[in-house]
Scaffold this motif. Structure first.
Motif, short mmCIF file in Angstrom:
data_model
loop_
_atom_site.label_atom_id
_atom_site.label_comp_id
_atom_site.label_asym_id
_atom_site.label_seq_id
_atom_site.Cartn_x
_atom_site.Cartn_y
_atom_site.Cartn_z
N THR A 100 -2.58 15.76 12.79
CA THR A 100 -1.42 15.80 11.90
C THR A 100 -1.26 14.54 11.07
OG1 THR A 100 0.01 15.01 13.70
CG2 THR A 100 -0.16 17.40 13.40
N TRP A 199 8.66 21.32 17.63
CA TRP A 199 7.88 22.20 16.75
C TRP A 199 6.61 22.70 17.43
CZ3 TRP A 199 2.83 21.27 15.34
CH2 TRP A 199 2.35 19.98 15.56
N TRP A 379 4.00 14.95 6.94
CA TRP A 379 4.12 15.84 8.09
C TRP A 379 5.14 15.35 9.11
CZ3 TRP A 379 3.85 20.46 9.80
CH2 TRP A 379 3.94 20.69 11.17
N SER A 383 7.91 17.91 10.19
CA SER A 383 8.03 18.42 11.56
C SER A 383 9.36 18.03 12.20
CB SER A 383 6.87 17.93 12.42
OG SER A 383 6.87 16.52 12.55
#
Length: 416
Positions: A100, A199, A379, A383
């Motif tokens: 990620t 998440w 990200w 997230s």
């Protein structure tokens, strides 16, 4: 992968951004041949960094002219160290990079592109490869992977009158109810209700509902009918008292799994070894299974890739070390020493994986259908909004439709 403090990461990234954009992208200086005597600098993360140093020494025996110098960096500080190193022009030649994190450093033009004639997409699980691809260019070679599958207590399921793993969302809900009503467990399952990383448990519901994080135009798709459906299904466990509504940030579900308080949960493959070490009494009393299906049984792929930085002057040596680490033989060897699952599909046919605990079979099946988390530059922030959206449903009782609309609006400015 361990999450990093988002506030600190965001602050570091914002402060360094102007420097990053000017410092990156030069492509390095004069390149050193792989045959020349040299030192290849590598950053490895957490405990894996220590194991990587051993592989570096093994590689050096086969390539006496290339000394691999590995620096272990904690997962909790790696983002800040990478951001600072890019800004200062002090990056190593290559690094292990969490899945990620790739999007941010692709956006900053810090990574060299992958030679796709040497490293072939079809050798790897599709979702793992695609996590490092942007605009057709690959920026990371998958090294190891993880995904999410279902853990459940078979002994308590038998006590509850269930003798097979849940295959659908309805089966999963029925089993959670049976655990609580017939096996008299405290809860029927554990779905993470809030905090960093929520998440990771909810996105499999989204993907299994047929939803996506981004639509075909690259915009958030978090208010789609599929997203609402995934939130509804997730919320039902809290609404019916089948999953705890709160848990501390350091909550360890393995303890509640061992006691039977939480007889079912979704998590990654490393939990197999955690259970073996921490709850040895569960031997023969639990199993794993692919995620129960909504429209499909679909998880997401995490793990780490090997990246070479654009400013490295040792790209040829970095390619050789990457080839070594991602060979079928070494992928299997890495599982033996680090218990991380191979990203290369052929490695699963090696003896080390064939003789692995049977609970890992579900993860191999899940990896074949898993989806990619898009390589987004923001990200961590994206997230975090998902984490908050799920918490609105699980803890505040907000309607799934309203929470989905909030997530959509909150993430629209985080993609470009």
């Amino acid at each position: 992968m361990q999450p990093i403090p988002r506030i600190a990461a965001a602050t570091a990234a914002t402060t360094a951004l102007a420097l990053l954009l000017s410092a990156c992208g030069s492509g390095g200086g004069e390149q050193t041949s792989a045959k020349d005597k040299q030192t290849l600098t590598v950053w490895g993360m957490g405990e894996e960094g220590k194991h990587l140093a051993k592989l570096g020494k093994e590689f050096n025996k086969k390539h006496p002219n290339i000394t691999v110098k590995v620096t272990p960096v904690g997962w909790d500080v790696v983002h800040q160290k990478l951001v600072s190193a890019v800004a200062a022009g002090e990056l190593p030649d290559m690094a292990q990079m969490g899945s990620t994190m790739l999007g941010e450093f692709i956006e900053l033009d810090a990574l060299d592109t992958v030679d796709q004639k040497t490293f072939k997409k079809d050798d790897y699980f599709p979702a793992a490869w695609n996590g490092g691809v942007k605009d057709g260019e690959a920026y990371g070679v998958p090294w190891y992977v993880d995904t999410r599958a279902l853990y459940y207590r078979t002994d308590l399921a038998e006590k509850a009158g269930v003798d097979k793993p849940p295959a659908t969302w309805k089966d999963q809900m029925d089993l959670a109810e049976a655990y609580k009503d017939k096996a008299k467990t405290k809860w029927g399952t554990y779905n993470q209700p809030a905090n960093i990383g929520t998440w990771q448990t909810w996105v499999p519901f989204l993907f299994s509902a047929g939803g996506e994080l981004l639509d075909s135009s690259g915009k958030p798709a978090l208010d789609s009918p599929e997203s609402v459906k995934a939130l509804e299904e997730y919320a039902a466990y809290f609404d019916q008292g089948l999953s705890r509504k709160s848990s501390p940030p350091d909550y360890d579900v393995v303890k509640d799994f061992g006691s039977g308080d939480a007889p079912m949960f979704i998590s990654g493959p490393w939990i197999v070894n955690n259970i073996k070490d921490q709850q040895p009494q569960l031997k023969g009393k639990y199993a794993t299974a692919p995620l129960p299906a909504g429209e499909s049984s679909t998880s997401w792929v995490g793990g780490a890739s090997l990246v070479t930085f654009k400013d490295s002057e040792h790209k040829a040596a970095a390619k050789e070390f990457t080839k070594y680490l991602t060979s079928t033989e070494q992928q299997a060897h890495w599982y033996e020493i680090a218990k991380s699952l191979p990203a290369k599909e052929a490695a699963w046919d090696e003896p080390a994986l064939k003789n692995a605990p049977e609970q890992l079979d579900a993860f191999e099946k899940q990896l074949k259908t898993a989806k990619t988390v898009p390589p987004l530059a923001k990200w961590e922030e994206f997230s975090a909004k998902i984490d908050e959206g799920v918490a609105r449903v699980s803890q505040k009782g907000e309607s799934p439709k309203k929470a989905a609309a909030w997530m959509q609006k909150a993430t629209e400015g985080l993609v470009g």
